[in-house]
Design an enzyme around this catalytic site. Structure first.
Site, PDB file in Angstrom:
ATOM      1  N   HIS A  94     -12.804  -1.244  15.398  1.00  0.00           N
ATOM      2  CA  HIS A  94     -12.699   0.131  14.905  1.00  0.00           C
ATOM      3  C   HIS A  94     -12.815   1.071  16.111  1.00  0.00           C
ATOM      4  O   HIS A  94     -13.653   0.864  16.983  1.00  0.00           O
ATOM      5  CB  HIS A  94     -13.817   0.395  13.883  1.00  0.00           C
ATOM      6  CG  HIS A  94     -13.728   1.756  13.283  1.00  0.00           C
ATOM      7  ND1 HIS A  94     -14.459   2.833  13.754  1.00  0.00           N
ATOM      8  CD2 HIS A  94     -12.956   2.233  12.279  1.00  0.00           C
ATOM      9  CE1 HIS A  94     -14.153   3.909  13.037  1.00  0.00           C
ATOM     10  NE2 HIS A  94     -13.246   3.573  12.137  1.00  0.00           N
ATOM     11  N   GLU A 140       0.830  -1.216   0.000  1.00  0.00           N
ATOM     12  CA  GLU A 140       0.000   0.000   0.000  1.00  0.00           C
ATOM     13  C   GLU A 140       0.860   1.261   0.000  1.00  0.00           C
ATOM     14  O   GLU A 140       1.829   1.367   0.740  1.00  0.00           O
ATOM     15  CB  GLU A 140      -0.899  -0.001   1.242  1.00  0.00           C
ATOM     16  CG  GLU A 140      -1.796   1.210   1.316  1.00  0.00           C
ATOM     17  CD  GLU A 140      -2.842   1.084   2.410  1.00  0.00           C
ATOM     18  OE1 GLU A 140      -3.545   0.055   2.460  1.00  0.00           O
ATOM     19  OE2 GLU A 140      -2.936   2.014   3.223  1.00  0.00           O
ATOM     20  N   ASP A 186     -11.527   8.432   6.760  1.00  0.00           N
ATOM     21  CA  ASP A 186     -11.209   9.151   7.994  1.00  0.00           C
ATOM     22  C   ASP A 186     -11.621  10.603   7.831  1.00  0.00           C
ATOM     23  O   ASP A 186     -11.647  11.126   6.718  1.00  0.00           O
ATOM     24  CB  ASP A 186      -9.700   9.061   8.262  1.00  0.00           C
ATOM     25  CG  ASP A 186      -9.343   7.769   8.965  1.00  0.00           C
ATOM     26  OD1 ASP A 186     -10.188   7.261   9.736  1.00  0.00           O
ATOM     27  OD2 ASP A 186      -8.232   7.253   8.746  1.00  0.00           O
TER      28      ASP A 186
END
Ligand code: FAD
Length: 292
Positions: free
Chosen positions: A156, A21, A113
Site C-alpha cells: 500500500h 468491478e 481513499d
C-alpha cells in the site's frame, strides 16, 4: 428473503471465479449507460460484480443506486464496497443496516481513499481509522456478511514497508475478513511473491488477483501513479510505440491482461477480479478469451 451466496463458498468451487468491478459514474444521468454496459458484460456470466463506494455525497448515493439497479435489473450477484470515509460509527451502522435489508450478504470492507482534492486520509471524528475497525464492526453487527478485504502485492502506498502492510493485513483478517482481493498489478511475479509472504504470515484465506486491462495510456499512467503499481518496461514500451493509436493501445492492454489471467488460472488462483473501468467491450473480450 436473501439468496446471495457467500463469495467464499463460490471461491471454493471447482473452477476459478471471474468477477467484474464497476464504479459509480459522476452523475445520475450516466447510470443508464453503466447499466447497459453491465447487461453486455452479464452475457459472459461473471460470477459476481462489485461496485465501488464513492468518497462522499452524490457519488456515495450513486454507489447504492448502481448496486440496486444491477441487482434488480441485470442478472448479476452484486457485492457493494463500503468504506470508513466521512462517516461516524452511527452513520456507518445505518448504511450497513440498509445494505443488509437490501439483501447483500457480501461486502468489500475498506478504509477508503481520501475524497477528491484531499491528499491524506483523515478519520472522521467518531468514525474509524483503518479497514480492520470496519471489518470488526461489520462482523459484530452482521456475522452473516462475508467480507472481502484489500491486499497490495506491491505494498500500500502509505505503508512504510511490505512487512508492516502484511501486519495490517493480518489484523484485518483476524478481525473477520473472509477473502482478499488484490490491488491491480501487471507483473504476475509480484503477485506470486506476495502470496508466498501472505501464507508465511499464517493467512490462509483465498487471495483473488485484481487485473486491470490497459485501455488508454494517459489513464493507466494516472492510475498506476496513484496506486503505485508498476507498469513493466516491456508493456510500457509496447504501449508507447502505438501511443497515437488508441485502439492499438487498447488491444495490447487486453492481450496483456488475457495472458496474465491465463497464467494466474494455470497456477491455481481461486478467481480473478477484473477492474473493467465500466467498459463492456474490453471486459467481454477478456472474459471470452479466458473462458474460451
Ligand atoms: C480490491 C480493492 C477495492 C477498492 N475499492 C475501493 C472503493 O470502493 N472505494 C474507495 O474509496 N477505495 C477503494 N479502494 C482503495 C482503498 O480504499 C485504498 O487503497 C485505501 O488507501 C486503503 O484501504 P484499505 O482498506 O486497504 O485500508 P487499510 O487496510 O486500513 O490500510 C490503509 C493503510 O494503513 C495501514 N494500516 C492498516 N491497519 C493499520 C494498523 N492497525 N496500524 C498501522 N497501520 C495500519 C496499512 O498498511 C495501509 O498503509 C479499493 C482497493 C482495492 C485493492
Amino acid at each position: 428473503m436473501c439468496d446471495q451466496q457467500p463469495i467464499t463458498e463460490l471461491l471454493s468451487g471447482s473452477r476459478p471465479l471471474l468477477s467484474v468491478e464497476f464504479f459509480p459514474p459522476r452523475n445520475a444521468d450516466a447510470v443508464d449507460g453503466l447499466v447497459a454496459a453491465a447487461h453486455k458484460i452479464s452475457a459472459c456470466k461473471p460470477d459476481f460484480a462489485s461496485v465501488t463506494y464513492g468518497a462522499g455525497g452524490s457519488t456515495r448515493d450513486l454507489s447504492a443506486t448502481v448496486c440496486k439497479r444491477m441487482k434488480d435489473e441485470v442478472d448479476l450477484q452484486v457485492m457493494p464496497h463500503f468504506t470508513c470515509v466521512g462517516s461516524t460509527r452511527e452513520e456507518l451502522g445505518e448504511i450497513l443496516d440498509e445494505f443488509h435489508s437490501e439483501g447483500y450478504r457480501n461486502i468489500m470492507a475498506l478504509r477508503g481513499d481520501p475524497p477528491q482534492g484531499e491528499e491524506t486520509f483523515q478519520s472522521t471524528e467518531g468514525g474509524f481509522s483503518y479497514a480492520s475497525d470496519l471489518v470488526a464492526f461489520i462482523k459484530d453487527r452482521y456475522p452473516d456478511i462475508c467480507q472481502g478485504v484489500a491486499g497490495y502485492p506491491e505494498k500500500h502506498p502509505e505503508a512504510p514497508s511490505l512487512d508492516s502492510d502484511l501486519d495490517a493485513l493480518k489484523i484485518k483478517v483476524d478481525a473477520g475478513g473472509s477473502f482478499i482481493t488484490t490491488q491491480l498489478f501487471f507483473d504476475n511475479a509480484a503477485f506470486f511473491r506476495y502470496v508466498d509472504r501472505v501464507r508465511a504470515r499464517g493467512i490462509d484465506l483465498p487471495i483473488v488477483p485484481g487485473i486491470m486491462p490497459v485501455l488508454a495510456l494517459k489513464q493507466i499512467k494516472r492510475i498506476t501513479q496513484l496506486c503505485q503499481s508498476r507498469l513493466p518496461k516491456t508493456l510500457e514500451a509496447e504501449l508507447n510505440k502505438v501511443e497515437s493509436d488508441p485502439e492499438a493501445v487498447r488491444k495490447i492492454g487486453v492481450e496483456w491482461a488475457t495472458r496474465q489471467i491465463l497464467e494466474l488460472i494455470d497456477q491455481g488462483v481461486p478467481g480473478v477480479h477484473i477492474y473493467a473501468l465500466n467498459k463492456a467491450k474490453s471486459a467481454v473480450e477478456l472474459m471470452n478469451a479466458v473462458r474460451g
